[in-house]
Design an enzyme around this catalytic site. Structure first.
Site, PDB file in Angstrom:
ATOM      1  N   ALA A  28      42.580  22.278  54.443  1.00  0.00           N
ATOM      2  CA  ALA A  28      42.787  22.219  55.835  1.00  0.00           C
ATOM      3  C   ALA A  28      44.423  22.630  56.211  1.00  0.00           C
ATOM      4  O   ALA A  28      45.464  22.302  55.569  1.00  0.00           O
ATOM      5  CB  ALA A  28      42.895  20.755  56.340  1.00  0.00           C
TER       6      ALA A  28
ATOM      7  N   TYR B  87      54.200  30.630  58.396  1.00  0.00           N
ATOM      8  CA  TYR B  87      53.016  30.307  57.931  1.00  0.00           C
ATOM      9  C   TYR B  87      53.235  30.413  56.179  1.00  0.00           C
ATOM     10  O   TYR B  87      53.075  29.191  55.724  1.00  0.00           O
ATOM     11  CB  TYR B  87      51.848  31.224  58.288  1.00  0.00           C
ATOM     12  CG  TYR B  87      50.675  31.212  57.303  1.00  0.00           C
ATOM     13  CD1 TYR B  87      49.899  30.045  57.158  1.00  0.00           C
ATOM     14  CD2 TYR B  87      50.537  32.363  56.476  1.00  0.00           C
ATOM     15  CE1 TYR B  87      48.915  30.156  56.197  1.00  0.00           C
ATOM     16  CE2 TYR B  87      49.373  32.120  55.495  1.00  0.00           C
ATOM     17  CZ  TYR B  87      48.605  31.071  55.365  1.00  0.00           C
ATOM     18  OH  TYR B  87      47.618  31.059  54.530  1.00  0.00           O
TER      19      TYR B  87
ATOM     20  N   ARG C  37      50.927  46.386  62.397  1.00  0.00           N
ATOM     21  CA  ARG C  37      51.397  45.024  62.418  1.00  0.00           C
ATOM     22  C   ARG C  37      52.272  44.330  62.073  1.00  0.00           C
ATOM     23  O   ARG C  37      52.610  44.475  61.117  1.00  0.00           O
ATOM     24  CB  ARG C  37      49.867  44.261  62.158  1.00  0.00           C
ATOM     25  CG  ARG C  37      49.656  42.834  62.699  1.00  0.00           C
ATOM     26  CD  ARG C  37      48.406  42.337  62.176  1.00  0.00           C
ATOM     27  NE  ARG C  37      48.065  42.275  60.865  1.00  0.00           N
ATOM     28  CZ  ARG C  37      47.053  41.550  60.269  1.00  0.00           C
ATOM     29  NH1 ARG C  37      46.097  41.045  61.203  1.00  0.00           N
ATOM     30  NH2 ARG C  37      47.019  41.465  58.893  1.00  0.00           N
TER      31      ARG C  37
ATOM     32  N   ASP D 185      53.209  43.157  58.072  1.00  0.00           N
ATOM     33  CA  ASP D 185      52.376  43.584  57.278  1.00  0.00           C
ATOM     34  C   ASP D 185      53.199  44.099  56.070  1.00  0.00           C
ATOM     35  O   ASP D 185      53.778  45.337  56.419  1.00  0.00           O
ATOM     36  CB  ASP D 185      51.473  44.543  57.646  1.00  0.00           C
ATOM     37  CG  ASP D 185      50.212  43.844  58.296  1.00  0.00           C
ATOM     38  OD1 ASP D 185      49.955  42.654  57.841  1.00  0.00           O
ATOM     39  OD2 ASP D 185      49.165  44.303  58.963  1.00  0.00           O
TER      40      ASP D 185
ATOM     41  N   ILE E 131      43.920  14.938  58.911  1.00  0.00           N
ATOM     42  CA  ILE E 131      44.557  14.810  57.708  1.00  0.00           C
ATOM     43  C   ILE E 131      45.838  13.976  57.642  1.00  0.00           C
ATOM     44  O   ILE E 131      46.173  13.329  56.754  1.00  0.00           O
ATOM     45  CB  ILE E 131      44.842  16.059  57.050  1.00  0.00           C
ATOM     46  CG1 ILE E 131      46.054  16.862  57.882  1.00  0.00           C
ATOM     47  CG2 ILE E 131      43.654  16.998  56.747  1.00  0.00           C
ATOM     48  CD1 ILE E 131      46.629  18.165  57.067  1.00  0.00           C
TER      49      ILE E 131
ATOM     50  N   THR F  97      48.718  30.533  49.157  1.00  0.00           N
ATOM     51  CA  THR F  97      48.603  32.196  49.772  1.00  0.00           C
ATOM     52  C   THR F  97      49.604  33.061  49.320  1.00  0.00           C
ATOM     53  O   THR F  97      50.887  32.742  48.763  1.00  0.00           O
ATOM     54  CB  THR F  97      48.756  31.954  51.302  1.00  0.00           C
ATOM     55  OG1 THR F  97      48.710  33.306  51.796  1.00  0.00           O
ATOM     56  CG2 THR F  97      50.148  31.461  51.808  1.00  0.00           C
TER      57      THR F  97
ATOM     58  N   LEU G 192      40.208  41.690  58.251  1.00  0.00           N
ATOM     59  CA  LEU G 192      39.760  43.127  58.192  1.00  0.00           C
ATOM     60  C   LEU G 192      38.113  43.103  57.968  1.00  0.00           C
ATOM     61  O   LEU G 192      37.360  43.669  58.613  1.00  0.00           O
ATOM     62  CB  LEU G 192      40.465  44.139  57.151  1.00  0.00           C
ATOM     63  CG  LEU G 192      40.025  45.246  56.855  1.00  0.00           C
ATOM     64  CD1 LEU G 192      40.292  46.077  58.472  1.00  0.00           C
ATOM     65  CD2 LEU G 192      40.732  46.081  55.789  1.00  0.00           C
TER      66      LEU G 192
HETATM   67  N1  UDP Z   1      43.878  45.394  59.418  1.00  0.00           N
HETATM   68  C1  UDP Z   1      43.616  46.444  60.289  1.00  0.00           C
HETATM   69  N2  UDP Z   1      42.943  46.124  61.325  1.00  0.00           N
HETATM   70  C2  UDP Z   1      42.640  45.003  61.878  1.00  0.00           C
HETATM   71  C3  UDP Z   1      42.731  43.957  60.891  1.00  0.00           C
HETATM   72  C4  UDP Z   1      43.583  44.121  59.741  1.00  0.00           C
HETATM   73  O1  UDP Z   1      44.010  47.514  59.970  1.00  0.00           O
HETATM   74  O2  UDP Z   1      41.789  44.818  62.946  1.00  0.00           O
HETATM   75  C5  UDP Z   1      44.604  45.593  58.147  1.00  0.00           C
HETATM   76  C6  UDP Z   1      46.020  45.027  57.970  1.00  0.00           C
HETATM   77  O3  UDP Z   1      47.071  45.507  58.714  1.00  0.00           O
HETATM   78  C7  UDP Z   1      46.091  44.592  56.567  1.00  0.00           C
HETATM   79  C8  UDP Z   1      44.671  44.360  55.953  1.00  0.00           C
HETATM   80  O4  UDP Z   1      44.035  45.051  57.006  1.00  0.00           O
HETATM   81  O5  UDP Z   1      46.688  45.573  56.046  1.00  0.00           O
HETATM   82  C9  UDP Z   1      44.177  43.239  55.674  1.00  0.00           C
HETATM   83  O6  UDP Z   1      44.266  42.353  56.920  1.00  0.00           O
HETATM   84  P1  UDP Z   1      43.793  40.889  57.185  1.00  0.00           P
HETATM   85  O7  UDP Z   1      44.278  40.402  58.521  1.00  0.00           O
HETATM   86  O8  UDP Z   1      42.449  41.022  56.820  1.00  0.00           O
HETATM   87  O9  UDP Z   1      44.519  39.965  55.940  1.00  0.00           O
HETATM   88  P2  UDP Z   1      46.014  39.991  55.590  1.00  0.00           P
HETATM   89  O10 UDP Z   1      46.402  40.967  54.497  1.00  0.00           O
HETATM   90  O11 UDP Z   1      46.644  40.194  56.806  1.00  0.00           O
HETATM   91  O12 UDP Z   1      46.169  38.354  54.994  1.00  0.00           O
END
Ligand code: UDP
Length: 332
Positions: A85, A152, A293, A296, A63, A128, A201
């Protein structure tokens, strides 16, 4: 004379490929610019056979390659840019912020300047919900404070600011579409969510449910939410695609849209996603409970009334069961 084309960066990726499909289904002409890095390919790896819909052409490239962008604009009478992208992994952005600012800001700015010099006025940008960081209240309207908590989100917000400044200075018309949790897949099963590595997820739950991956780890059960797991607003990728088309139409009619949230306004917890997937697959989803994580937030739910009003947009396939059924079909 050839009809004008839409330049779609990242058109091979998850949301991008669904947009390309929706656009070409409507008879629009699309030029995809993609470096295929989202498929885990390096620059000198051979280009694999990819199913590109009629009405679209794939150009493999960067890009930030001004000469390439300029020649694409000339050759295909590009009239608008849809910019998907970018680098999208939160964890990686914390470790390698330079990569995120380089792709999502630096190269994206070179792209924007080049298309602008070639006469492109209308830009739809893939942004986002991460621009909000940890919101104080949900659902989140666009007027909520933007306070990203990782590079990000910062890099996406920085590019939104560039678009906003260009709208004022140069008459650019733009929509920065802030996706909540993109998921699902085209109902015909031919397109799917494949990130490398996969961290999202819905695909992880489906693959774990089918025994193709180790049991899912639920990241934290001690959040201040009804069942202790994180709540997210899952929006079907086909609904995202249709919002981009509607945004392009609005821009073409002369109005700049600014930032718009794309979600359903309804949140589901990780446990609710597991239960819905169990219903769809007819089998329990093997899982264990792990720690939170990093980064989050407990709950992210969109107030998308502005997008509904300004685009005349309504999610159609985002009901959780439909979304998981579509995702499961695409991963069969
Ligand atoms: N999540 C989870 N286990 C995984 C992946 C994601 O519990 O292996 C949870 C994560 O903590 C969040 C939700 O699922 O609360 C959605 O996560 P994802 O990574 O899909 O999208 P994000 O919200 O990070 O953009």
């Amino acid at each position: 004379m050839k009809t004008a084309a839409i330049l779609v960066t990242g058109g091979v990726g998850f949301v991008g490929s669904h947009f390309v499909r929706a656009a070409t289904d409507e008879g629009r002409r699309v030029i995809i610019l993609d470096d295929l890095s989202g498929m885990g390919l390096a620059t000198n790896d051979a280009t694999p056979q990819l199913a590109i819909p009629d009405g679209a052409a794939l150009v493999r490239g960067d890009i930030g390659d001004e000469a390439l962008i300029e020649s694409l604009c000339r050759q295909h009478s590009v009239s608008s840019l849809v910019h998907f992208a970018g680098k999208i992994q939160v964890g990686e952005s914390v470790r390698k912020p330079e990569l995120y600012f380089d792709h999502n800001v630096n190269r994206s700015l070179r792209l924007l300047d080049t298309v602008r010099e070639m006469g492109v006025r209308d830009v739809v940008f893939s942004s986002t919900a991460a621009v909000y960081g940890e919101p104080k209240t949900v659902p989140i309207p666009e007027t909520a404070q933007t306070a990203p908590v990782n590079p990000y989100g910062c890099s996406k917000l920085a590019f939104e600011w560039i678009l906003q400044s260009y709208a004022v200075a140069h008459g650019l018309r733009y929509a920065a579409l802030r996706y909540f949790n993109a998921a699902g897949a085209h109902p015909d099963g031919t397109l799917s969510e494949r990130h490398d590595p996969e961290t999202h997820l819905v695909p992880l739950v489906i693959d774990a449910g089918r025994g193709r991956r180790p049991p899912l780890t639920v990241f934290g059960t001690d959040y201040p939410t009804p069942d202790g797991t994180c709540v997210r607003d899952y929006i079907h990728v086909c609904d995202l695609a249709s919002a981009h088309l509607l945004a392009l139409d609005q821009l073409a009619q002369g109005s700049s849209l600014g930032a718009l949230n794309l979600g359903t306004g309804r949140g589901y917890s990780v446990r609710q996603v597991l239960e819905a997937a169990q219903d769809v697959l007819g089998a329990p989803i093997p899982h264990t409970v792990g720690s939170r994580r990093d980064g989050d937030p407990p709950a992210l739910v969109a107030d998308s009334s502005a997008a509904q009003r300004r685009l005349g947009w309504q999610p159609k396939r985002s009901e959780l069961k439909t979304l998981i059924e579509d995702a499961a079909r695409s991963r069969a």
